[in-house]
Each structure stands twice: as C-alpha cells, then as structure tokens.
Write a protein that holds these residues in place. Structure first.
Motif, PDB file in Angstrom:
ATOM      1  N   ALA A 155      50.780  88.830  36.361  1.00  0.00           N
ATOM      2  CA  ALA A 155      52.144  88.309  36.490  1.00  0.00           C
ATOM      3  C   ALA A 155      52.195  86.784  36.418  1.00  0.00           C
ATOM      4  N   LEU A 156      51.145  86.096  36.880  1.00  0.00           N
ATOM      5  CA  LEU A 156      51.145  84.629  36.862  1.00  0.00           C
ATOM      6  C   LEU A 156      51.024  84.070  35.452  1.00  0.00           C
ATOM      7  N   ASP A 157      50.680  84.923  34.477  1.00  0.00           N
ATOM      8  CA  ASP A 157      50.650  84.450  33.091  1.00  0.00           C
ATOM      9  C   ASP A 157      52.019  83.978  32.624  1.00  0.00           C
ATOM     10  N   LEU A 158      53.071  84.463  33.259  1.00  0.00           N
ATOM     11  CA  LEU A 158      54.424  84.086  32.858  1.00  0.00           C
ATOM     12  C   LEU A 158      54.821  82.699  33.359  1.00  0.00           C
ATOM     13  N   ALA A 159      53.999  82.102  34.220  1.00  0.00           N
ATOM     14  CA  ALA A 159      54.306  80.778  34.780  1.00  0.00           C
ATOM     15  C   ALA A 159      53.557  79.710  33.989  1.00  0.00           C
ATOM     16  N   PRO A 160      54.238  78.939  33.145  1.00  0.00           N
ATOM     17  CA  PRO A 160      53.553  77.904  32.353  1.00  0.00           C
ATOM     18  C   PRO A 160      52.800  76.917  33.242  1.00  0.00           C
ATOM     19  N   GLY A 161      51.562  76.628  32.860  1.00  0.00           N
ATOM     20  CA  GLY A 161      50.777  75.627  33.566  1.00  0.00           C
ATOM     21  C   GLY A 161      50.160  76.101  34.861  1.00  0.00           C
ATOM     22  N   GLU A 162      50.270  77.365  35.172  1.00  0.00           N
ATOM     23  CA  GLU A 162      49.735  77.877  36.428  1.00  0.00           C
ATOM     24  C   GLU A 162      48.233  77.574  36.529  1.00  0.00           C
ATOM     25  N   GLY A 163      47.847  76.853  37.593  1.00  0.00           N
ATOM     26  CA  GLY A 163      46.443  76.580  37.883  1.00  0.00           C
ATOM     27  C   GLY A 163      45.805  75.480  37.063  1.00  0.00           C
ATOM     28  N   GLN A 164      46.575  74.775  36.238  1.00  0.00           N
ATOM     29  CA  GLN A 164      45.929  73.810  35.349  1.00  0.00           C
ATOM     30  C   GLN A 164      45.411  72.573  36.080  1.00  0.00           C
ATOM     31  N   GLU A 165      45.935  72.297  37.272  1.00  0.00           N
ATOM     32  CA  GLU A 165      45.460  71.133  38.018  1.00  0.00           C
ATOM     33  C   GLU A 165      44.025  71.311  38.518  1.00  0.00           C
ATOM     34  N   ALA A 166      43.539  72.563  38.560  1.00  0.00           N
ATOM     35  CA  ALA A 166      42.185  72.832  39.047  1.00  0.00           C
ATOM     36  C   ALA A 166      41.130  72.729  37.947  1.00  0.00           C
ATOM     37  N   VAL A 167      41.543  72.529  36.711  1.00  0.00           N
ATOM     38  CA  VAL A 167      40.601  72.466  35.587  1.00  0.00           C
ATOM     39  C   VAL A 167      39.819  71.154  35.638  1.00  0.00           C
ATOM     40  N   ASP A 168      38.503  71.243  35.421  1.00  0.00           N
ATOM     41  CA  ASP A 168      37.663  70.049  35.323  1.00  0.00           C
ATOM     42  C   ASP A 168      37.794  69.516  33.890  1.00  0.00           C
ATOM     43  N   ILE A 211      44.425  65.519  21.611  1.00  0.00           N
ATOM     44  CA  ILE A 211      43.675  66.192  22.672  1.00  0.00           C
ATOM     45  C   ILE A 211      43.950  65.526  24.016  1.00  0.00           C
ATOM     46  N   ARG A 212      43.949  64.219  24.048  1.00  0.00           N
ATOM     47  CA  ARG A 212      44.167  63.499  25.313  1.00  0.00           C
ATOM     48  C   ARG A 212      45.584  63.708  25.853  1.00  0.00           C
ATOM     49  N   ARG A 213      46.526  63.930  24.951  1.00  0.00           N
ATOM     50  CA  ARG A 213      47.915  64.142  25.388  1.00  0.00           C
ATOM     51  C   ARG A 213      48.171  65.582  25.821  1.00  0.00           C
ATOM     52  N   ALA A 214      47.332  66.496  25.417  1.00  0.00           N
ATOM     53  CA  ALA A 214      47.587  67.917  25.668  1.00  0.00           C
ATOM     54  C   ALA A 214      47.445  68.249  27.152  1.00  0.00           C
ATOM     55  N   PRO A 215      48.384  69.008  27.725  1.00  0.00           N
ATOM     56  CA  PRO A 215      48.221  69.491  29.101  1.00  0.00           C
ATOM     57  C   PRO A 215      46.992  70.398  29.194  1.00  0.00           C
ATOM     58  N   ASN A 216      46.464  70.541  30.386  1.00  0.00           N
ATOM     59  CA  ASN A 216      45.243  71.313  30.563  1.00  0.00           C
ATOM     60  C   ASN A 216      45.378  72.750  30.062  1.00  0.00           C
ATOM     61  N   GLU A 217      46.511  73.381  30.335  1.00  0.00           N
ATOM     62  CA  GLU A 217      46.660  74.773  29.903  1.00  0.00           C
ATOM     63  C   GLU A 217      46.586  74.874  28.387  1.00  0.00           C
ATOM     64  N   ALA A 218      47.335  74.037  27.700  1.00  0.00           N
ATOM     65  CA  ALA A 218      47.349  74.082  26.242  1.00  0.00           C
ATOM     66  C   ALA A 218      45.969  73.764  25.683  1.00  0.00           C
ATOM     67  N   LEU A 219      45.280  72.811  26.293  1.00  0.00           N
ATOM     68  CA  LEU A 219      43.956  72.413  25.817  1.00  0.00           C
ATOM     69  C   LEU A 219      42.943  73.536  25.995  1.00  0.00           C
ATOM     70  N   VAL A 220      42.877  74.090  27.190  1.00  0.00           N
ATOM     71  CA  VAL A 220      41.898  75.156  27.457  1.00  0.00           C
ATOM     72  C   VAL A 220      42.159  76.359  26.564  1.00  0.00           C
ATOM     73  N   GLU A 240      39.651  87.630  29.912  1.00  0.00           N
ATOM     74  CA  GLU A 240      39.734  88.267  31.225  1.00  0.00           C
ATOM     75  C   GLU A 240      39.456  87.317  32.382  1.00  0.00           C
ATOM     76  N   ALA A 241      39.210  86.053  32.102  1.00  0.00           N
ATOM     77  CA  ALA A 241      39.002  85.092  33.195  1.00  0.00           C
ATOM     78  C   ALA A 241      40.181  85.152  34.164  1.00  0.00           C
ATOM     79  N   PRO A 242      39.902  85.162  35.464  1.00  0.00           N
ATOM     80  CA  PRO A 242      40.992  85.354  36.432  1.00  0.00           C
ATOM     81  C   PRO A 242      42.012  84.223  36.476  1.00  0.00           C
ATOM     82  N   ASP A 243      41.614  83.031  36.082  1.00  0.00           N
ATOM     83  CA  ASP A 243      42.551  81.903  36.114  1.00  0.00           C
ATOM     84  C   ASP A 243      42.104  80.864  35.093  1.00  0.00           C
ATOM     85  N   LEU A 244      42.901  79.828  34.940  1.00  0.00           N
ATOM     86  CA  LEU A 244      42.641  78.816  33.918  1.00  0.00           C
ATOM     87  C   LEU A 244      41.350  78.051  34.204  1.00  0.00           C
ATOM     88  N   ARG A 245      41.110  77.755  35.472  1.00  0.00           N
ATOM     89  CA  ARG A 245      39.871  77.048  35.826  1.00  0.00           C
ATOM     90  C   ARG A 245      38.652  77.873  35.423  1.00  0.00           C
TER      91      ARG A 245
END
Length: 223
Positions: free
Chosen positions: A127-140, A164-173, A192-197
C-alpha cells in the motif's frame, strides 16, 4: 510520463488485471517502461486495456522456465502499471509506455477465454507504493552515487550528472534499478525489496559484486 489518474488507496485499483510475463523486465512505482508490442495476444491485451482501466501487470516468468515456453510459471510478485502512452507503427506493432503504480502479489491466476493471462492481484502489503517518495530520506545517496560512478568508469560510459544530482532519491533509485543490466533473479530482488532504502542497498551490493567479478576477470587475463 505523467498519468492523468492518481491512485490514493488500493481499493481504487482493479481486482483483476492482465499480466505481461517478460524475463528480466523490471517496472517500479512511478517508473516508466517503454514496450514494443507485436505478439497478437499482447496486442489484444493492449486493446482491451485501453477500453478498460488501462492497468497491466508486469511480471517475470520463473527464472528456471524455458525461454521458448509460451505459458511459463510466473513469480509471485509483479508491478501494476498504467498505460500512459500509446502509438501505432503502421506495421502491426504498438509502442506503449507503462507507468508503474504499485507492486502486487498474485493471489490467483484465473481461467480465462482471452489469449493473454489474467490474475487476481493482492496489493495489501504494498500500500505504501502509492505514496510518492515514501522512505527516500533513508537512502544512502552518497554510496549510491559512488557505486554508479565506479560502474560508469569501469564500463567507459557517460551520464547526465546534472540530471542525476537533481533527481529525488526515489526517482534515482528506481530508474537505476530498472535500467540495471542484471539478470532475472537480481531484478526480482530489487522489485521485492521491502522499502526504498533496501532497494538502494541491494542495487549497490549487486553492482559492487559485478565490478569485483569484472576486476577479477581482468586480473586473471593479465596473468
């Protein structure tokens, strides 16, 4: 490719969807997948999708299934995408773009009269896939960009670093995961990764292993 429809809740998604089994293909939420469609069964699927809710499930055949198998066993997790672009080529093909909406788990494959396969999807765990940017702040991000730089240099490739530098973490990953040259099992692990991180960590790990193998092969060839 922007969609005219935004899905806020999984209840808004269809209860039955057609599936397009395609080996080593990876669609992720809000990612874009261009497809060159020419098989009659999938031309029919596109026609029906346009008349309906425009949702198609991208999913992989089981990795051990034969390439020539016309009805391979499928993995259990895929990604539903919305048809956001459509063009005819004049020679019987369709050029389409699917924009990822959410992952799904196959709850049941249906017996149908259509030439293409259909399933009942379960979206609940995604269900969290529907939320844009969910978890992207945790990406290294630093680790991801370093690995990307190493991969590009090792393969004598260039990239649009300003973009690449302008891309948000979700879009980049998700873009890097979808474009990655890895095989079916690696692509499925990224899906199948549980989250973006976790997806970013898998992408970094798989890329680093690929680079290590390449360096090892190069060392062996010099001895």
């Amino acid at each position: 490719m922007a969609s005219n429809v935004t899905y806020h809740k999984i209840d808004e998604l269809p209860r039955v969807i057609p599936i397009f089994p395609l080996r080593a293909a990876l669609l992720l939420p809000r990612g874009e997948m261009p497809l060159n469609v020419f098989e009659p069964r999938y031309l029919a699927m596109i026609d029906d999708a346009i008349r309906g809710d425009r949702i198609i499930g991208m999913i992989q055949p089981e990795p051990d299934s034969a390439e020539e198998d016309q009805r391979p066993d499928i993995v259990r997790v895929g990604c539903a995408g919305r048809l956001t672009a459509f063009g005819e080529t004049g020679d019987g093909r369709y050029l389409v773009t699917l924009t990822g909406v959410t992952r799904f788990r196959v709850a049941e494959e249906l017996t149908v009269s259509t030439p293409y396969r259909q399933v009942k999807p379960s979206y609940d765990e995604f269900a969290l896939d529907l939320a844009p940017g969910e978890g992207q702040e945790a990406v290294d991000r630093d680790a991801l960009l370093k690995t990307l730089k190493d991969y590009l240099e090792a393969n004598s490739l260039e990239a649009d670093w300003d973009g690449i530098r302008r891309a948000p973490n979700e879009a980049l990953v998700n873009a890097l995961a979808m474009m990655s040259p890895f095989g079916p099992r690696e692509k499925q692990a990224l899906l199948e990764a549980p989250d973006l991180r976790s997806r970013a960590e898998i992408l970094v790990a798989v890329t680093e292993m690929d680079l290590a193998r390449a360096r090892g092969d190069a060392s062996s060839s010099l001895q």
